[in-house]
Design an enzyme around this catalytic site. Structure first.
Site, PDB file in Angstrom:
ATOM      1  N   GLU A  30      47.696  54.144  24.933  1.00  0.00           N
ATOM      2  CA  GLU A  30      48.479  52.994  25.421  1.00  0.00           C
ATOM      3  C   GLU A  30      50.321  52.341  24.642  1.00  0.00           C
ATOM      4  O   GLU A  30      50.225  53.018  23.651  1.00  0.00           O
ATOM      5  CB  GLU A  30      47.526  51.598  24.558  1.00  0.00           C
ATOM      6  CG  GLU A  30      47.975  50.141  25.252  1.00  0.00           C
ATOM      7  CD  GLU A  30      48.296  49.793  27.224  1.00  0.00           C
ATOM      8  OE1 GLU A  30      49.586  49.582  26.903  1.00  0.00           O
ATOM      9  OE2 GLU A  30      48.155  50.471  27.411  1.00  0.00           O
ATOM     10  N   ARG A 104      40.034  37.437  32.528  1.00  0.00           N
ATOM     11  CA  ARG A 104      40.780  38.357  32.217  1.00  0.00           C
ATOM     12  C   ARG A 104      41.103  39.154  30.829  1.00  0.00           C
ATOM     13  O   ARG A 104      40.304  40.476  31.240  1.00  0.00           O
ATOM     14  CB  ARG A 104      42.098  39.317  33.375  1.00  0.00           C
ATOM     15  CG  ARG A 104      42.322  40.738  33.273  1.00  0.00           C
ATOM     16  CD  ARG A 104      43.573  40.972  33.969  1.00  0.00           C
ATOM     17  NE  ARG A 104      43.123  40.641  35.450  1.00  0.00           N
ATOM     18  CZ  ARG A 104      43.363  41.687  36.275  1.00  0.00           C
ATOM     19  NH1 ARG A 104      42.785  43.051  36.315  1.00  0.00           N
ATOM     20  NH2 ARG A 104      43.016  40.962  37.593  1.00  0.00           N
ATOM     21  N   TYR A 209      38.309  28.758  40.494  1.00  0.00           N
ATOM     22  CA  TYR A 209      37.139  28.716  40.221  1.00  0.00           C
ATOM     23  C   TYR A 209      37.137  28.909  38.543  1.00  0.00           C
ATOM     24  O   TYR A 209      38.416  29.189  37.202  1.00  0.00           O
ATOM     25  CB  TYR A 209      36.307  30.080  40.767  1.00  0.00           C
ATOM     26  CG  TYR A 209      37.193  31.278  40.029  1.00  0.00           C
ATOM     27  CD1 TYR A 209      37.075  31.998  39.023  1.00  0.00           C
ATOM     28  CD2 TYR A 209      37.893  31.798  41.268  1.00  0.00           C
ATOM     29  CE1 TYR A 209      38.040  33.033  38.318  1.00  0.00           C
ATOM     30  CE2 TYR A 209      38.958  33.430  40.842  1.00  0.00           C
ATOM     31  CZ  TYR A 209      38.486  33.519  39.468  1.00  0.00           C
ATOM     32  OH  TYR A 209      39.572  34.776  39.863  1.00  0.00           O
ATOM     33  N   ASP A 286      44.005  51.058  40.327  1.00  0.00           N
ATOM     34  CA  ASP A 286      44.992  50.793  40.493  1.00  0.00           C
ATOM     35  C   ASP A 286      46.432  51.966  41.598  1.00  0.00           C
ATOM     36  O   ASP A 286      46.847  51.695  41.241  1.00  0.00           O
ATOM     37  CB  ASP A 286      45.440  49.727  39.843  1.00  0.00           C
ATOM     38  CG  ASP A 286      45.058  48.342  39.886  1.00  0.00           C
ATOM     39  OD1 ASP A 286      44.915  48.160  40.853  1.00  0.00           O
ATOM     40  OD2 ASP A 286      46.343  46.972  39.280  1.00  0.00           O
TER      41      ASP A 286
END
Length: 393
Positions: A30, A104, A209, A286
């Site tokens: 990462e 998230r 939400y 993605d």
């Protein structure tokens, strides 16, 4: 086998856990120096939560989540109910896994905590990928060359690995952007808001939400735009969102008016590919199939990728990798591409102008809801680890 996963987003973390579950040694690379809280709300349908259960993290994820009873679709100007569908206990009984709403960052934190720290290399930027007959390699900005039997590129919508494998191709602006904000529950306690609401209007739609155990309201106000930056941190001008949604139902405007920090996010996507893999290297999430978020399936499809990747590589020997990656792509590509197309159609449907077309949409949605307990896209929730279609709204 040895695997390298590039990118520690939701897809990369899920792929790491799935490959470890398949018995392989995984190094997760990462570029950022630490895991940080980014993004806002996320919806996880049963096709994703079923995988999280298999990976051993569902209970920890659910502890942060909200389980909505239903989703409500409303008209933009006065909040007239068009239709609603069940999402609570009935969904879990029918599909064997819950529908969850969460932040998230909470999902990311749970997934990251499940990966042993010794398997993670932070602050490591990959600048190249190559391979030979026996192995695949990543080259880092510091000049290291790390080798493995398989390399999984989960490096996001701006994927460099995608260009290295298939040539230059840019992220595509969807001509939509979104105002995103999180509000404390107390700030909107007096408003009549369903747990999960979708308000449809000309050229715009508004979704809200609850997340983080109901402590925060996540809001996404989508509108057509000529240009917008693809950024999780770009701020809107004060009051900009109120001008964009002028004339909408007072409850929508009440939420937008009370929002503190409002972020402006340009929604981008990627053109579908005919394949995601070359030899021992494959794309995931993605980087392969970034989509507009109007079916709430972007993260779910990345999690499904991870599940199938782990399955095809279970008990695989190094020599089996290219053929196993072919099977992975064969099982996932059609479903992910269908989800991309369905999400784009949903956005067009939500944004119809007032008049005959919107009236026909509302009648169609109401008629469907009268005969079906669950949303049309629930057809894709029955798939186990990625087999089967994802129906459009």
């Amino acid at each position: 086998m040895r695997a390298i996963v590039v990118g520690a987003g939701i897809g990369g973390l899920a792929a790491t856990l799935s490959l470890r579950r398949a018995g392989h040694e995984v190094t997760l690379v990462e570029r950022t120096p630490r895991f940080a809280e980014v993004g806002a709300g996320i919806q996880l349908a049963p096709n994703a939560t079923r995988v999280l259960r298999r990976l051993g993290v569902l209970d920890a994820v659910a502890a942060w989540a909200v389980r909505p009873a239903r989703v409500c679709f409303r008209t933009w100007s006065d909040g007239t109910d068009v239709c609603s569908h069940l999402l609570g206990r009935e969904v879990e009984e029918e599909f064997g896994a819950p529908y969850l709403l969460l932040h998230r960052a909470d999902l990311h934190q749970v997934l990251a905590a499940a990966v042993p720290s010794g398997s993670v290399r932070l602050d490591t930027t990959v600048v190249g990928v190559d391979q030979d007959d026996g192995a695949a390699y990543v080259t880092t900005a510091s000049g290291e060359r790390l080798g493995a039997d398989v390399v999984v590129a989960a490096d996001g919508i701006r994927s460099a690995a995608r260009q290295w494998l298939f040539g230059a191709d840019e992220a595509l602006f969807s001509h939509t952007a979104a105002y995103r904000a999180l509000l404390p529950a107390a700030a909107v306690a007096d408003l009549d808001l369903p747990e999960l609401g979708v308000w449809m209007g000309p050229g715009r739609h508004f979704v809200h939400y609850w997340v983080r155990r109901g402590e925060l309201l996540n809001t996404v106000a989508v509108f057509t735009a000529e240009a917008a930056q693809e950024s999780w941190t770009a701020r809107a001008e004060p009051g900009e969102q109120l001008c964009e949604f002028a004339g909408w139902d007072p409850r929508v405007l009440g939420v937008l008016e009370r929002a503190g920090q409002v972020l402006r996010y340009g929604i981008h996507t990627r053109a579908p590919l005919a394949r995601w893999n070359v030899g021992r290297v494959t794309l995931l999430g993605d980087s392969a199939h970034a989509t507009v978020p109007f079916l709430a399936q972007g993260a779910a499809q990345a999690i499904m990728d991870a599940a199938v990747l782990g399955e095809v590589l279970t008990d695989a020997a190094p020599a089996d990798v290219p053929a196993a990656l072919d099977r992975y792509v064969h099982r996932r590509l059609a479903t992910a591409t269908s989800s991309q197309a369905g999400a784009a159609r949903a956005g067009e449907d939500f944004h119809l102008p007032d008049g005959p077309a919107a009236e026909a949409r509302d009648a169609r949605m109401a008629a469907y809801a009268a005969g079906h307990r669950f949303m049309p896209q629930a057809a894709g929730w029955t798939a186990d680890a990625g087999d089967g279609p994802t129906a459009p709204v």
